[in-house]
Design a protein around this motif. Structure first.
Motif, PDB file in Angstrom:
ATOM      1  N   GLY A 166      62.915  15.313 -20.570  1.00 43.06           N
ATOM      2  CA  GLY A 166      62.312  14.511 -21.623  1.00 43.06           C
ATOM      3  C   GLY A 166      60.828  14.304 -21.454  1.00 43.06           C
ATOM      4  O   GLY A 166      60.249  14.561 -20.402  1.00 43.06           O
ATOM      5  N   PHE A 167      60.217  13.832 -22.519  1.00 42.38           N
ATOM      6  CA  PHE A 167      58.826  13.400 -22.462  1.00 42.38           C
ATOM      7  C   PHE A 167      58.604  12.401 -23.590  1.00 42.38           C
ATOM      8  O   PHE A 167      59.230  12.482 -24.645  1.00 42.38           O
ATOM      9  N   THR A 168      57.751  11.430 -23.345  1.00 42.90           N
ATOM     10  CA  THR A 168      57.512  10.360 -24.306  1.00 42.90           C
ATOM     11  C   THR A 168      56.032  10.044 -24.363  1.00 42.90           C
ATOM     12  O   THR A 168      55.383   9.903 -23.322  1.00 42.90           O
ATOM     13  N   ASP A 169      55.533   9.925 -25.575  1.00 42.31           N
ATOM     14  CA  ASP A 169      54.144   9.529 -25.793  1.00 42.31           C
ATOM     15  C   ASP A 169      53.862   8.219 -25.056  1.00 42.31           C
ATOM     16  O   ASP A 169      54.638   7.259 -25.174  1.00 42.31           O
ATOM     17  N   SER A 170      52.780   8.183 -24.306  1.00 38.66           N
ATOM     18  CA  SER A 170      52.446   7.005 -23.500  1.00 38.66           C
ATOM     19  C   SER A 170      52.314   5.743 -24.336  1.00 38.66           C
ATOM     20  O   SER A 170      52.830   4.687 -23.967  1.00 38.66           O
ATOM     21  N   GLY A 190      46.585  -0.638 -18.393  1.00 40.26           N
ATOM     22  CA  GLY A 190      46.307   0.004 -17.105  1.00 40.26           C
ATOM     23  C   GLY A 190      47.391  -0.263 -16.083  1.00 40.26           C
ATOM     24  O   GLY A 190      47.825   0.650 -15.370  1.00 40.26           O
ATOM     25  N   SER A 191      47.848  -1.491 -15.998  1.00 43.57           N
ATOM     26  CA  SER A 191      48.929  -1.832 -15.069  1.00 43.57           C
ATOM     27  C   SER A 191      50.209  -1.102 -15.450  1.00 43.57           C
ATOM     28  O   SER A 191      50.928  -0.592 -14.591  1.00 43.57           O
ATOM     29  N   PHE A 192      50.488  -1.050 -16.749  1.00 45.69           N
ATOM     30  CA  PHE A 192      51.668  -0.354 -17.234  1.00 45.69           C
ATOM     31  C   PHE A 192      51.657   1.113 -16.790  1.00 45.69           C
ATOM     32  O   PHE A 192      52.633   1.612 -16.234  1.00 45.69           O
ATOM     33  N   ILE A 193      50.551   1.790 -17.011  1.00 50.20           N
ATOM     34  CA  ILE A 193      50.458   3.216 -16.650  1.00 50.20           C
ATOM     35  C   ILE A 193      50.635   3.405 -15.154  1.00 50.20           C
ATOM     36  O   ILE A 193      51.389   4.268 -14.712  1.00 50.20           O
ATOM     37  N   ARG A 194      49.951   2.585 -14.356  1.00 49.11           N
ATOM     38  CA  ARG A 194      50.069   2.732 -12.893  1.00 49.11           C
ATOM     39  C   ARG A 194      51.491   2.447 -12.414  1.00 49.11           C
ATOM     40  O   ARG A 194      52.013   3.147 -11.539  1.00 49.11           O
ATOM     41  N   LEU A 195      52.152   1.450 -12.985  1.00 43.69           N
ATOM     42  CA  LEU A 195      53.519   1.122 -12.569  1.00 43.69           C
ATOM     43  C   LEU A 195      54.511   2.211 -12.967  1.00 43.69           C
ATOM     44  O   LEU A 195      55.402   2.554 -12.182  1.00 43.69           O
ATOM     45  N   VAL A 196      54.384   2.751 -14.170  1.00 45.08           N
ATOM     46  CA  VAL A 196      55.301   3.813 -14.599  1.00 45.08           C
ATOM     47  C   VAL A 196      55.084   5.060 -13.743  1.00 45.08           C
ATOM     48  O   VAL A 196      56.045   5.720 -13.338  1.00 45.08           O
ATOM     49  N   ALA A 228      54.020   5.015 -10.648  1.00 40.84           N
ATOM     50  CA  ALA A 228      54.572   4.676  -9.336  1.00 40.84           C
ATOM     51  C   ALA A 228      56.092   4.779  -9.327  1.00 40.84           C
ATOM     52  O   ALA A 228      56.695   5.035  -8.280  1.00 40.84           O
ATOM     53  N   ALA A 229      56.707   4.614 -10.503  1.00 44.75           N
ATOM     54  CA  ALA A 229      58.164   4.747 -10.611  1.00 44.75           C
ATOM     55  C   ALA A 229      58.599   6.208 -10.581  1.00 44.75           C
ATOM     56  O   ALA A 229      59.787   6.502 -10.571  1.00 44.75           O
ATOM     57  N   GLY A 230      57.642   7.120 -10.578  1.00 48.19           N
ATOM     58  CA  GLY A 230      57.965   8.537 -10.432  1.00 48.19           C
ATOM     59  C   GLY A 230      57.818   9.373 -11.685  1.00 48.19           C
ATOM     60  O   GLY A 230      58.145  10.554 -11.680  1.00 48.19           O
ATOM     61  N   PHE A 231      57.320   8.787 -12.763  1.00 48.31           N
ATOM     62  CA  PHE A 231      57.131   9.544 -13.994  1.00 48.31           C
ATOM     63  C   PHE A 231      55.696  10.055 -14.059  1.00 48.31           C
ATOM     64  O   PHE A 231      54.754   9.274 -13.925  1.00 48.31           O
ATOM     65  N   ARG A 232      55.561  11.345 -14.236  1.00 50.45           N
ATOM     66  CA  ARG A 232      54.240  11.968 -14.252  1.00 50.45           C
ATOM     67  C   ARG A 232      53.598  11.810 -15.621  1.00 50.45           C
ATOM     68  O   ARG A 232      54.223  12.075 -16.643  1.00 50.45           O
ATOM     69  N   ARG A 233      52.340  11.396 -15.623  1.00 50.41           N
ATOM     70  CA  ARG A 233      51.606  11.258 -16.873  1.00 50.41           C
ATOM     71  C   ARG A 233      50.768  12.509 -17.076  1.00 50.41           C
ATOM     72  O   ARG A 233      50.009  12.920 -16.219  1.00 50.41           O
ATOM     73  N   CYS A 234      50.900  13.098 -18.236  1.00 49.48           N
ATOM     74  CA  CYS A 234      50.159  14.302 -18.589  1.00 49.48           C
ATOM     75  C   CYS A 234      49.260  13.990 -19.767  1.00 49.48           C
ATOM     76  O   CYS A 234      49.602  13.191 -20.633  1.00 49.48           O
ATOM     77  N   VAL A 235      48.122  14.655 -19.795  1.00 55.60           N
ATOM     78  CA  VAL A 235      47.178  14.464 -20.886  1.00 55.60           C
ATOM     79  C   VAL A 235      46.970  15.803 -21.563  1.00 55.60           C
ATOM     80  O   VAL A 235      46.657  16.803 -20.905  1.00 55.60           O
ATOM     81  N   ASN A 236      47.177  15.831 -22.872  1.00 55.45           N
ATOM     82  CA  ASN A 236      46.959  17.017 -23.677  1.00 55.45           C
ATOM     83  C   ASN A 236      45.562  16.890 -24.268  1.00 55.45           C
ATOM     84  O   ASN A 236      45.329  16.081 -25.152  1.00 55.45           O
ATOM     85  N   VAL A 237      44.639  17.674 -23.764  1.00 52.39           N
ATOM     86  CA  VAL A 237      43.267  17.601 -24.240  1.00 52.39           C
ATOM     87  C   VAL A 237      43.127  18.546 -25.426  1.00 52.39           C
ATOM     88  O   VAL A 237      43.551  19.683 -25.385  1.00 52.39           O
ATOM     89  N   GLY A 273      43.925  14.825 -28.790  1.00 54.90           N
ATOM     90  CA  GLY A 273      44.382  14.570 -27.429  1.00 54.90           C
ATOM     91  C   GLY A 273      45.331  13.388 -27.354  1.00 54.90           C
ATOM     92  O   GLY A 273      45.143  12.368 -27.997  1.00 54.90           O
ATOM     93  N   TRP A 274      46.390  13.540 -26.596  1.00 49.90           N
ATOM     94  CA  TRP A 274      47.361  12.475 -26.409  1.00 49.90           C
ATOM     95  C   TRP A 274      47.916  12.571 -25.000  1.00 49.90           C
ATOM     96  O   TRP A 274      47.785  13.596 -24.328  1.00 49.90           O
ATOM     97  N   SER A 275      48.499  11.501 -24.545  1.00 49.86           N
ATOM     98  CA  SER A 275      49.089  11.505 -23.209  1.00 49.86           C
ATOM     99  C   SER A 275      50.567  11.178 -23.331  1.00 49.86           C
ATOM    100  O   SER A 275      50.998  10.506 -24.271  1.00 49.86           O
ATOM    101  N   TYR A 276      51.312  11.663 -22.372  1.00 48.68           N
ATOM    102  CA  TYR A 276      52.753  11.432 -22.379  1.00 48.68           C
ATOM    103  C   TYR A 276      53.253  11.369 -20.949  1.00 48.68           C
ATOM    104  O   TYR A 276      52.594  11.829 -20.019  1.00 48.68           O
TER     105      TYR A 276
END
Length: 90
Positions: A29-33, A55-61, A63-72, A76-79
């Motif tokens: 799966g993948f989900t828009d940030s 910012g805290s949300f992104i760092r915590l997610v 840290a939970a093991g979900f990789r954040r990717c950025v589509n430039v 551009g969007w991140s997921y």
């Protein structure tokens, strides 16, 4: 990887409450940030819990093991990889 900050940990209990209510782990799966963040904020608001700063949300997610990717690109969007929004949260 962005290191967790002490103030991020203040929001851990709220994320631990809201994230399973709006999302499910899915290796393919993948989900828009921003969609995930919005769903978490809505769940917290429904439960009268304080919001989590983005910012805290992104760092915590992350840290939970979900990789954040950025589509430039022009739109551009991140997921986050490995997570899907539940149907009722979308």
């Amino acid at each position: 990887m962005d290191a967790l900050r002490p103030r991020d940990l203040e929001h851990l209990a709220n994320l631990d409450y809201a994230l399973p209510r709006v999302a499910v782990a899915d290796p393919a799966g993948f989900t828009d940030s921003i969609a995930l963040y919005g769903a978490v904020l809505a769940a917290l608001q429904d439960a009268d819990c304080p919001e989590i700063p983005l910012g805290s949300f992104i760092r915590l997610v992350k840290a939970a093991g979900f990789r954040r990717c950025v589509n430039v690109g022009p739109k551009g969007w991140s997921y986050f990889e490995g997570i899907d929004l539940r149907d009722e949260a979308a």
